[in-house]
Motif scaffolding. Structure first.
Motif, mmCIF file in Angstrom:
data_model
loop_
_atom_site.group_PDB
_atom_site.id
_atom_site.type_symbol
_atom_site.label_atom_id
_atom_site.label_comp_id
_atom_site.label_asym_id
_atom_site.label_seq_id
_atom_site.Cartn_x
_atom_site.Cartn_y
_atom_site.Cartn_z
ATOM 1 N N TYR A 1 -3.997 12.569 1.736
ATOM 2 C CA TYR A 1 -3.860 12.038 0.390
ATOM 3 C C TYR A 1 -4.096 13.067 -0.704
ATOM 4 C CZ TYR A 1 -3.509 7.455 2.529
ATOM 5 O OH TYR A 1 -3.085 6.389 3.281
ATOM 6 N N GLN A 2 -4.558 14.249 -0.335
ATOM 7 C CA GLN A 2 -4.711 15.306 -1.329
ATOM 8 C C GLN A 2 -3.553 16.298 -1.296
ATOM 9 O OE1 GLN A 2 -8.582 17.125 -0.969
ATOM 10 N NE2 GLN A 2 -9.578 15.479 -2.079
ATOM 11 N N SER A 3 -2.640 16.132 -0.375
ATOM 12 C CA SER A 3 -1.469 17.005 -0.327
ATOM 13 C C SER A 3 -0.414 16.466 -1.287
ATOM 14 C CB SER A 3 -0.920 17.076 1.102
ATOM 15 O OG SER A 3 -0.582 15.782 1.560
ATOM 16 N N VAL A 4 -0.629 16.727 -2.562
ATOM 17 C CA VAL A 4 0.216 16.179 -3.623
ATOM 18 C C VAL A 4 1.107 17.276 -4.195
ATOM 19 C CG1 VAL A 4 0.232 15.010 -5.849
ATOM 20 C CG2 VAL A 4 -1.549 14.486 -4.173
ATOM 21 N N ASP A 5 2.377 16.953 -4.431
ATOM 22 C CA ASP A 5 3.304 17.878 -5.070
ATOM 23 C C ASP A 5 3.051 17.841 -6.576
ATOM 24 O OD1 ASP A 5 5.342 19.463 -5.921
ATOM 25 O OD2 ASP A 5 6.971 18.189 -5.210
ATOM 26 N N MET A 6 2.345 18.846 -7.084
ATOM 27 C CA MET A 6 1.973 18.867 -8.495
ATOM 28 C C MET A 6 3.196 18.948 -9.413
ATOM 29 S SD MET A 6 -1.244 18.499 -8.620
ATOM 30 C CE MET A 6 -2.765 18.715 -7.692
ATOM 31 N N THR B 1 0.858 -1.182 0.000
ATOM 32 C CA THR B 1 0.000 0.000 0.000
ATOM 33 C C THR B 1 0.890 1.226 0.000
ATOM 34 O OG1 THR B 1 -1.708 -1.166 1.262
ATOM 35 C CG2 THR B 1 -1.851 1.230 1.181
ATOM 36 N N GLY B 2 0.872 1.970 -1.096
ATOM 37 C CA GLY B 2 1.712 3.154 -1.208
ATOM 38 C C GLY B 2 1.101 4.334 -0.480
ATOM 39 N N PHE B 3 1.961 5.233 -0.018
ATOM 40 C CA PHE B 3 1.485 6.409 0.705
ATOM 41 C C PHE B 3 1.950 7.702 0.030
ATOM 42 C CE2 PHE B 3 1.943 9.733 3.919
ATOM 43 C CZ PHE B 3 0.680 9.743 4.477
ATOM 44 N N LEU B 4 3.256 7.853 -0.183
ATOM 45 C CA LEU B 4 3.806 9.083 -0.735
ATOM 46 C C LEU B 4 4.631 8.754 -1.967
ATOM 47 C CD1 LEU B 4 4.129 12.147 -0.226
ATOM 48 C CD2 LEU B 4 6.229 11.617 1.027
ATOM 49 N N TYR B 5 4.385 9.486 -3.074
ATOM 50 C CA TYR B 5 5.092 9.236 -4.326
ATOM 51 C C TYR B 5 6.187 10.276 -4.518
ATOM 52 C CZ TYR B 5 5.870 8.350 -9.286
ATOM 53 O OH TYR B 5 6.438 8.044 -10.493
ATOM 54 N N GLU B 6 7.432 9.838 -4.495
ATOM 55 C CA GLU B 6 8.573 10.722 -4.686
ATOM 56 C C GLU B 6 9.655 9.997 -5.469
ATOM 57 O OE1 GLU B 6 8.678 13.682 -0.815
ATOM 58 O OE2 GLU B 6 9.689 11.741 -0.664
ATOM 59 N N PRO C 1 3.783 16.237 -13.282
ATOM 60 C CA PRO C 1 3.246 17.208 -14.250
ATOM 61 C C PRO C 1 2.176 16.635 -15.169
ATOM 62 C CG PRO C 1 5.479 16.526 -14.837
ATOM 63 C CD PRO C 1 5.213 15.985 -13.476
ATOM 64 N N ARG C 2 2.336 15.383 -15.608
ATOM 65 C CA ARG C 2 1.349 14.803 -16.533
ATOM 66 C C ARG C 2 0.025 14.559 -15.823
ATOM 67 N NH1 ARG C 2 3.965 9.694 -19.256
ATOM 68 N NH2 ARG C 2 1.923 9.698 -20.276
ATOM 69 N N LEU C 3 0.106 14.071 -14.590
ATOM 70 C CA LEU C 3 -1.114 13.840 -13.823
ATOM 71 C C LEU C 3 -1.793 15.163 -13.490
ATOM 72 C CD1 LEU C 3 -2.994 11.880 -12.381
ATOM 73 C CD2 LEU C 3 -1.496 11.994 -10.385
ATOM 74 N N ALA C 4 -0.997 16.169 -13.146
ATOM 75 C CA ALA C 4 -1.561 17.488 -12.859
ATOM 76 C C ALA C 4 -2.255 18.062 -14.079
ATOM 77 C CB ALA C 4 -0.448 18.424 -12.384
ATOM 78 N N LYS C 5 -1.665 17.858 -15.262
ATOM 79 C CA LYS C 5 -2.275 18.346 -16.500
ATOM 80 C C LYS C 5 -3.586 17.608 -16.783
ATOM 81 C CE LYS C 5 -1.999 20.764 -20.406
ATOM 82 N NZ LYS C 5 -3.155 20.292 -21.128
ATOM 83 N N LEU C 6 -3.613 16.303 -16.518
ATOM 84 C CA LEU C 6 -4.829 15.523 -16.719
ATOM 85 C C LEU C 6 -5.953 16.029 -15.822
ATOM 86 C CD1 LEU C 6 -6.236 12.988 -17.948
ATOM 87 C CD2 LEU C 6 -5.376 11.708 -15.979
#
Length: 248
Positions: free
Chosen positions: A207-212, A84-89, A216-221
């Motif tokens: 889970y909404q505190s994401v580094d946009m 189960t992933g938590f933070l993507y870096e 970049p591709r997900l943020a654009k989507l």
């Protein structure tokens, strides 16, 4: 030319029907061997995820990774997870950190909330749901097939209890809990209702505190498909997964 095509046709049919899969398996084994040789990846990397994305180690083969045993036929799909992933870096998901969730709930709900208290609330909620919805727990035993010393971490969702024996793990769980979405119709204690609200609020903040900038591709989507309603967001995500996810 026509005679030549007629003569070649049976050879092509035989090759496609009887040799395609063996040849494909041999190609996969060769690629697997080269990948492990030059990048130092072990066979376990295909089973136990470390959170790294795009490792290139998802090889299709007939090799059995695990088997599952149940006493009764399940009434619905059963989903197993081992990470189960938590933070993507930096192209990698970190392991789920439950203490962050507990700390956030504690900040909102009380001055301090111990992991034991958090799990106790979850157990009380689960018991209330299963009692009111007349659910029965099921058991499933996971047996690893790769090697006897491998301690499987495959677990079903909505886990109740687990116990290990003879290199296998047996879980007791409620598969129907995966499908419970509307809690308003249930009669829960006010204390539990408040805990659910604080827990959901804490999860939303985490889970909404994401580094946009890191995605970049997900943020654009997301920017190109603005949605605010939870149902619309869910439908959109499911649609994306149905159209672009491939299972091997």
């Amino acid at each position: 030319m026509l005679v030549l095509c007629i003569l070649i046709l049976p050879v092509g049919l035989f090759t496609s029907n009887y040799l395609q899969k063996p040849l494909s398996d041999q190609a996969n084994r060769l690629e697997h061997f080269l990948h492990e040789t030059f990048q130092g990846q072990s066979g376990d990397d295909r089973i136990l995820s470390s959170g790294m994305v795009s490792l290139g180690n998802n090889y299709a083969s007939d090799e059995i990774v695990f088997t599952a045993q149940m006493e009764t036929k399940p009434k619905s799909n059963i989903y197993l997870k081992n990470f189960t992933g938590f933070l993507y870096e930096e192209n990698q998901w970190s392991q789920d950190d439950a203490t962050r969730q507990i700390d956030k709930v504690g900040d909102l709900y009380a001055s301090y909330l111990s992991p034991y208290q958090y799990r106790n609330y979850q157990a009380r909620i689960r018991n209330a749901l299963t009692d009111q919805l007349d659910m029965e727990s099921q058991t499933i035993t996971i047996l690893p097939e790769q090697k006897t010393e491998w301690d499987t971490t495959l677990t079903p969702y909505d886990l109740l209890t687990q116990w290990n024996h003879n290199q296998s793990t047996t879980y007791s769980f409620y598969p129907e809990l995966d499908h419970v979405q509307n809690l308003d119709s249930l009669d829960l204690e006010e204390e539990l209702e408040q805990f659910i609200q604080y827990d959901q609020s804490a999860a939303q903040r985490l889970y909404q505190s994401v580094d946009m900038d890191a995605l970049p591709r997900l943020a654009k989507l997301v920017e190109d498909n603005p949605k605010t309603d939870l149902n619309e967001i869910t439908v959109f995500i499911v649609k994306l997964l149905e159209n672009y996810t491939e299972y091997t």
